[in-house]
Design an enzyme around this catalytic site. Structure first.
Site, PDB file in Angstrom:
ATOM      1  N   TRP A 325      40.073  43.292  35.025  1.00  0.00           N
ATOM      2  CA  TRP A 325      40.629  42.202  34.227  1.00  0.00           C
ATOM      3  C   TRP A 325      40.050  40.861  34.672  1.00  0.00           C
ATOM      4  O   TRP A 325      39.810  39.971  33.860  1.00  0.00           O
ATOM      5  CB  TRP A 325      42.154  42.194  34.366  1.00  0.00           C
ATOM      6  CG  TRP A 325      42.839  41.092  33.605  1.00  0.00           C
ATOM      7  CD1 TRP A 325      43.131  41.079  32.279  1.00  0.00           C
ATOM      8  CD2 TRP A 325      43.299  39.835  34.119  1.00  0.00           C
ATOM      9  NE1 TRP A 325      43.763  39.898  31.939  1.00  0.00           N
ATOM     10  CE2 TRP A 325      43.872  39.111  33.055  1.00  0.00           C
ATOM     11  CE3 TRP A 325      43.283  39.260  35.388  1.00  0.00           C
ATOM     12  CZ2 TRP A 325      44.426  37.858  33.214  1.00  0.00           C
ATOM     13  CZ3 TRP A 325      43.842  38.002  35.549  1.00  0.00           C
ATOM     14  CH2 TRP A 325      44.404  37.318  34.476  1.00  0.00           C
ATOM     15  N   HIS A 326      39.809  40.726  35.974  1.00  0.00           N
ATOM     16  CA  HIS A 326      39.263  39.466  36.485  1.00  0.00           C
ATOM     17  C   HIS A 326      37.788  39.278  36.145  1.00  0.00           C
ATOM     18  O   HIS A 326      37.325  38.139  36.042  1.00  0.00           O
ATOM     19  CB  HIS A 326      39.447  39.386  38.005  1.00  0.00           C
ATOM     20  CG  HIS A 326      40.828  39.006  38.427  1.00  0.00           C
ATOM     21  ND1 HIS A 326      41.830  39.939  38.654  1.00  0.00           N
ATOM     22  CD2 HIS A 326      41.398  37.794  38.659  1.00  0.00           C
ATOM     23  CE1 HIS A 326      42.935  39.309  39.008  1.00  0.00           C
ATOM     24  NE2 HIS A 326      42.711  38.013  39.012  1.00  0.00           N
ATOM     25  N   GLY A 327      37.047  40.358  36.001  1.00  0.00           N
ATOM     26  CA  GLY A 327      35.631  40.197  35.688  1.00  0.00           C
ATOM     27  C   GLY A 327      34.940  41.528  35.453  1.00  0.00           C
ATOM     28  O   GLY A 327      35.311  42.550  36.031  1.00  0.00           O
TER      29      GLY A 327
END
Length: 435
Positions: A325-327
């Site tokens: 989700w972050h990257g």
């Protein structure tokens, strides 16, 4: 547009507040919020603002005509919920991970003799990760009847697009503010309290995060094999200061601006670097993300109400998804697995009643070291760079070439002072008004 830019501080926010308080009634004020939020989004992403509006309209129609329709069976409602979730998850996967997937598949295709497919790349819409989680919360909260549905499409748009939390959160679940969208009070005391909260966040961002970020950027731009170990450590500490004060600063600004116009957003940070375990760290860092993951992912997977091996598996799944989700990169996957490992280890020790007899300050220091190692994975441009930098930090990889950058140039005195002050504020337990 960034909250700390002169255009936002001196033009956008004053015009927004003037327009907001100039009109009477909650409905008109909600319309002002929506109009300014659309403009805020369109300024940075004029194409995809229509995608967000259209996607929110689809969610609203599914909620109104399927989920809230008393004449439909539970199976039909569940089908509508699944469709809404698949649309939102599918959009997130396409926009954020299509390029990553193509990059991973191309070498495999080349190995079996297939030519590189034509691919123009997919642009990443502004705030897509936060928007996706808000939209999933939107339909799930109403399916579970945690709150009443929006009275109009404007209310739905306000929840999804409200600009203070659009870039960096906090992640607000629909049932947390649904009543505030319809009824909220305004007062001079709340306005002043919100203003000072906004100012505190702006100070974190401008006075600590940005100067620390200059040092972190300078270090992460250099080849790891050229860095002396102490350069690497100072650079990573600088990034640890930067990301905390940047992220918590933006959260403070969002919470403060929301409070100015009558909203009470949930807290997002609670002195996370004072944690004495990784579990406690995630109870203090990006609290709204942790709560979202727990409510909408960990608990539906079974949470801790299952066999131990399944609970550990659930933790790994949650943090692997959190990493992605972050990257969209392998270092984010490893970042999620890294935290999954330590959380699983702590759960195993807790179940067996194992607790190392050491002072709290030592536990805090060990936890902080685990955290800053994770920040290397988070900040590095590639997994290979992260591994090499970690190797230089601990002397496991030799310094193959001397750095040509003098210490005083990369680490000016004022920058070092910012890092030290930021670390002291972050690691020493302080009253709420000071952290």
């Amino acid at each position: 547009m960034l909250f700390n830019s002169p255009l936002v501080l001196l033009v956008f926010i004053p015009l927004f507040l003037i327009a907001y308080f100039a009109v009477p009634g909650i409905r008109l004020r909600n319309a002002v919020i929506v109009l300014f939020s659309i403009f805020f989004f369109a300024w940075g992403d004029p194409v995809f603002v229509w995608y967000v509006i259209a996607g929110t309209w689809i969610d609203y129609m599914i909620i109104k005509h399927v989920l809230m329709n008393p004449t439909l069976s539970e199976e039909v409602k569940k089908g509508g919920l699944v469709v809404a979730i698949l649309i939102n998850v599918g959009a997130l996967l396409f926009f954020k991970y299509a390029n990553f997937f193509v990059d991973q598949v191309q070498p495999l295709l080349h190995m079996i003799g297939i030519e590189k497919p034509s691919w123009y790349g997919v642009a990443l819409p502004l705030g897509i990760s936060f928007i996706a989680f808000h939209k999933i919360s939107f339909v799930l909260d109403l399916y579970k009847q945690r709150t009443s549905p929006p009275a109009s499409f404007i209310e739905a748009l306000l929840y999804i697009l409200f600009f203070p939390q659009l870039i960096a959160g906090p992640i607000i679940r629909y049932h947390e503010i649904s009543q505030q969208i319809r009824v909220r009070t305004h007062s001079a005391e709340e306005f002043i309290a919100g203003f000072f909260r906004f100012a505190r966040g702006l100070g974190k961002k401008a006075l600590i995060a940005d100067p620390a970020g200059e040092i972190a950027n300078a270090i992460f731009a250099l080849p790891p094999e050229s860095l002396p170990s102490h350069y690497a450590w100072v650079g990573v500490l600088a990034y640890s200061v930067q990301i905390y004060f940047d992220f918590s600063g933006y959260s403070d600004m969002a919470i403060g601006l929301g409070r100015v116009v009558g909203f009470r957003f949930p807290e997002n940070f609670n002195q996370p670097y004072t944690a004495k375990s990784v579990t406690e760290f995630w109870q203090r860092w990006h609290i709204t993300l942790s709560n979202w993951m727990r409510l909408y992912l960990y608990i539906p997977l079974g949470g801790n109400k299952v066999a131990p091996w399944r609970m550990y598996f659930n933790l790994w799944i949650v943090f692997l998804i959190s990493g992605l989700w972050h990257g969209a990169a392998w270092n984010f996957v490893l970042w999620g697995a890294y935290y999954g490992f330590f959380l699983t280890l702590e759960k195993m020790c807790e179940r067996r009643g194992w607790d190392l007899p050491m002072p709290g300050v030592v536990k805090q220091l060990l936890t902080f070291v685990i955290i800053i190692n994770a920040w290397v994975l988070f900040r590095a441009e590639s997994l290979d760079y992260a591994i090499q930098l970690l190797g230089r930090m601990y002397g496991l990889i030799p310094q193959l070439q001397p750095t040509t950058e003098p210490f005083a140039l990369i680490f000016p005195p004022h920058g070092l002072v910012v890092i030290v002050v930021g670390l002291l504020i972050a690691v020493i337990p302080l009253p709420e008004a000071l952290h």
